[in-house]
Design a protein around this motif. Structure first.
Motif, PDB file in Angstrom:
ATOM      1  N   GLN A 196      -5.726  -1.496   8.334  1.00  0.00           N
ATOM      2  CA  GLN A 196      -4.804  -0.745   9.163  1.00  0.00           C
ATOM      3  C   GLN A 196      -5.539   0.018  10.266  1.00  0.00           C
ATOM      4  O   GLN A 196      -4.913   0.662  11.099  1.00  0.00           O
ATOM      5  CB  GLN A 196      -4.026   0.248   8.299  1.00  0.00           C
ATOM      6  CG  GLN A 196      -3.285  -0.413   7.152  1.00  0.00           C
ATOM      7  CD  GLN A 196      -2.735   0.614   6.197  1.00  0.00           C
ATOM      8  OE1 GLN A 196      -2.650   1.787   6.521  1.00  0.00           O
ATOM      9  NE2 GLN A 196      -2.359   0.182   5.017  1.00  0.00           N
ATOM     10  N   ASP A 212      -4.854   6.083   0.319  1.00  0.00           N
ATOM     11  CA  ASP A 212      -4.768   4.627   0.463  1.00  0.00           C
ATOM     12  C   ASP A 212      -6.089   3.964   0.068  1.00  0.00           C
ATOM     13  O   ASP A 212      -6.110   2.950  -0.640  1.00  0.00           O
ATOM     14  CB  ASP A 212      -4.414   4.246   1.904  1.00  0.00           C
ATOM     15  CG  ASP A 212      -2.924   4.359   2.191  1.00  0.00           C
ATOM     16  OD1 ASP A 212      -2.143   4.363   1.227  1.00  0.00           O
ATOM     17  OD2 ASP A 212      -2.548   4.453   3.369  1.00  0.00           O
ATOM     18  N   PRO A 255      -6.887  -0.248   3.247  1.00  0.00           N
ATOM     19  CA  PRO A 255      -6.605   0.581   4.415  1.00  0.00           C
ATOM     20  C   PRO A 255      -7.449   0.198   5.624  1.00  0.00           C
ATOM     21  O   PRO A 255      -7.074   0.488   6.747  1.00  0.00           O
ATOM     22  CB  PRO A 255      -6.959   1.993   3.928  1.00  0.00           C
ATOM     23  CG  PRO A 255      -6.854   1.924   2.446  1.00  0.00           C
ATOM     24  CD  PRO A 255      -7.285   0.527   2.089  1.00  0.00           C
ATOM     25  N   SER A 311       0.859  -1.181   0.000  1.00  0.00           N
ATOM     26  CA  SER A 311       0.000   0.000   0.000  1.00  0.00           C
ATOM     27  C   SER A 311       0.895   1.232   0.000  1.00  0.00           C
ATOM     28  O   SER A 311       2.104   1.146   0.265  1.00  0.00           O
ATOM     29  CB  SER A 311      -0.901   0.011   1.237  1.00  0.00           C
ATOM     30  OG  SER A 311      -0.129   0.264   2.402  1.00  0.00           O
ATOM     31  N   LEU A 312       0.322   2.381  -0.289  1.00  0.00           N
ATOM     32  CA  LEU A 312       1.131   3.597  -0.294  1.00  0.00           C
ATOM     33  C   LEU A 312       1.667   3.912   1.100  1.00  0.00           C
ATOM     34  O   LEU A 312       2.769   4.447   1.239  1.00  0.00           O
ATOM     35  CB  LEU A 312       0.316   4.771  -0.833  1.00  0.00           C
ATOM     36  CG  LEU A 312      -0.080   4.688  -2.311  1.00  0.00           C
ATOM     37  CD1 LEU A 312      -0.717   5.988  -2.763  1.00  0.00           C
ATOM     38  CD2 LEU A 312       1.115   4.352  -3.195  1.00  0.00           C
ATOM     39  N   SER A 313       0.905   3.587   2.129  1.00  0.00           N
ATOM     40  CA  SER A 313       1.400   3.791   3.493  1.00  0.00           C
ATOM     41  C   SER A 313       2.595   2.889   3.776  1.00  0.00           C
ATOM     42  O   SER A 313       3.557   3.293   4.442  1.00  0.00           O
ATOM     43  CB  SER A 313       0.288   3.530   4.511  1.00  0.00           C
ATOM     44  OG  SER A 313      -0.694   4.531   4.452  1.00  0.00           O
ATOM     45  N   GLN A 355      -3.335  11.003   3.442  1.00  0.00           N
ATOM     46  CA  GLN A 355      -2.690   9.732   3.131  1.00  0.00           C
ATOM     47  C   GLN A 355      -3.671   8.575   3.260  1.00  0.00           C
ATOM     48  O   GLN A 355      -3.679   7.657   2.433  1.00  0.00           O
ATOM     49  CB  GLN A 355      -1.483   9.527   4.047  1.00  0.00           C
ATOM     50  CG  GLN A 355      -0.317  10.449   3.748  1.00  0.00           C
ATOM     51  CD  GLN A 355       0.854  10.233   4.681  1.00  0.00           C
ATOM     52  OE1 GLN A 355       0.831   9.347   5.527  1.00  0.00           O
ATOM     53  NE2 GLN A 355       1.889  11.047   4.535  1.00  0.00           N
ATOM     54  N   GLN A 356      -4.513   8.615   4.290  1.00  0.00           N
ATOM     55  CA  GLN A 356      -5.504   7.557   4.457  1.00  0.00           C
ATOM     56  C   GLN A 356      -6.509   7.572   3.304  1.00  0.00           C
ATOM     57  O   GLN A 356      -6.892   6.516   2.790  1.00  0.00           O
ATOM     58  CB  GLN A 356      -6.213   7.725   5.799  1.00  0.00           C
ATOM     59  CG  GLN A 356      -5.324   7.423   6.995  1.00  0.00           C
ATOM     60  CD  GLN A 356      -6.018   7.670   8.320  1.00  0.00           C
ATOM     61  OE1 GLN A 356      -7.070   8.299   8.376  1.00  0.00           O
ATOM     62  NE2 GLN A 356      -5.432   7.178   9.397  1.00  0.00           N
TER      63      GLN A 356
END
Length: 331
Positions: free
Chosen positions: A162, A193, A159, A79-81, A189-190
């Motif tokens: 998370q 995601d 996401p 994921s991007l995170s 950011q979330q």
């Protein structure tokens, strides 16, 4: 403002050579990642723009090579995170290296970022990679950047996995109407995601929460409009693009996207006006020439469409869309 990312306005654009540079949309198409991922990497400083014109960043080949490493992590299922965390770990392990990803000794192996030291590959924590794994990593690192679109299946962790509970995004928002920069970035950011994972409803709600919490700026309106557009909510997306432009009338990516929404709704004349508006702000905006040509073709204005396609090829001959434009000119 950093000298590596100058912002250019008006006539000064004529002094800037954009040949060989890619917009976020071009780079995303080339690497088969969502454009929102490219924007996020640019926002966090992983990608540096060669120049920026009315909020539109342009990236050179060196930055495209860095973007390819980042895209490889996404294609591997990160994921991007998770990509953000890997970048932070890499930076912590190489404190004297200002931009680790620009270093050719940093290679990608599957979902890992590794440092090549002679014949060995080292993980950020200092652990040596096994020999049979090194061969695969070296192959990935040495593969050249292709002009063709890369097509990999993308499997990205949701996401939701998370978060401890579905309403976990709401707690910090309820705590304060004065949204700080750190919280704003975390929620952005979330939202990204969710968007990259294809969970557009959750992304929409997160962007709306940002707006309700006081982050009513053009970029959030633009991001919300993009997600609404991807869900097929043309009317709502159109309204949000207009709101983004009301907040920043020189936001040319918003003008371009508004034109795309109008074109998809069959409002070709309005779409043409939106694309032409983007070109009035930035006459060398290749993406706008590309979409304007298609709209003009749809409106039966074939000669004007041909002219803009030719201009597009002059500006972006190596674009991932260039081959299709050449085919259109030959028909």
């Amino acid at each position: 403002m950093s000298p590596s990312q100058p912002t250019l306005f008006g006539e000064s654009q004529a002094d800037t050579n954009l040949s060989g540079l890619s917009t976020p949309a071009m780079l995303a198409e080339l690497l088969n990642v969502p454009v929102v991922a490219v924007r996020r990497w640019h926002r966090r400083g992983a990608l540096l723009a060669t120049c920026t014109i009315r909020k539109l960043p342009y990236f050179d080949f060196a930055e495209a090579t860095i973007a390819r490493k980042l895209a490889s992590l996404v294609h591997a299922g990160c994921s991007l995170s998770e990509v953000d965390r890997k970048l932070d770990e890499l930076a912590a392990s190489l404190p004297d290296c200002r931009r680790p990803l620009a270093d050719p000794t940093i290679v990608v192996h599957g979902a890992q970022l590794l440092e090549r030291r002679g014949e060995e590959l080292i993980q950020p924590g200092g652990q040596l990679l096994l020999e049979f794994e090194q061969e695969c990593a070296l192959f990935i690192a040495e593969e050249p950047l292709s002009d063709e679109i890369i097509a990999f299946p993308v499997s990205i962790e949701s996401p939701n996995q998370q978060l401890n509970k579905p309403d976990s995004l709401q707690a910090p928002l309820a705590a304060s109407k004065d949204l700080g920069d750190a919280l704003r970035e975390e929620l952005l950011q979330q939202a990204v995601d969710f968007e990259v994972a294809g969970e557009f409803a959750q992304a929409t709600e997160t962007y709306r929460a940002l707006l309700l919490a006081g982050a009513n700026d053009a970029e959030v309106q633009f991001a919300l409009a993009d997600v609404l557009f991807m869900q097929g909510d043309i009317s709502a997306a159109r309204e949000r693009y207009y709101m983004a432009l009301e907040l920043d009338e020189e936001f040319i990516e918003a003008r371009l996207s508004l034109g795309c929404v109008l074109a998809s709704a069959g409002e070709t004349e309005l779409a043409i006006a939106a694309f032409e508006g983007a070109l009035e702000l930035h006459r060398e905006y290749a993406d706008a020439h590309f979409h304007l040509a298609n709209a003009l073709q749809q409106a039966g204005q074939t000669e004007r469409a041909k002219s803009h396609r030719e201009t597009f090829l002059e500006l972006a001959p190596e674009s991932p869309w260039a081959s299709s434009v050449r085919e259109q000119l030959q028909t």
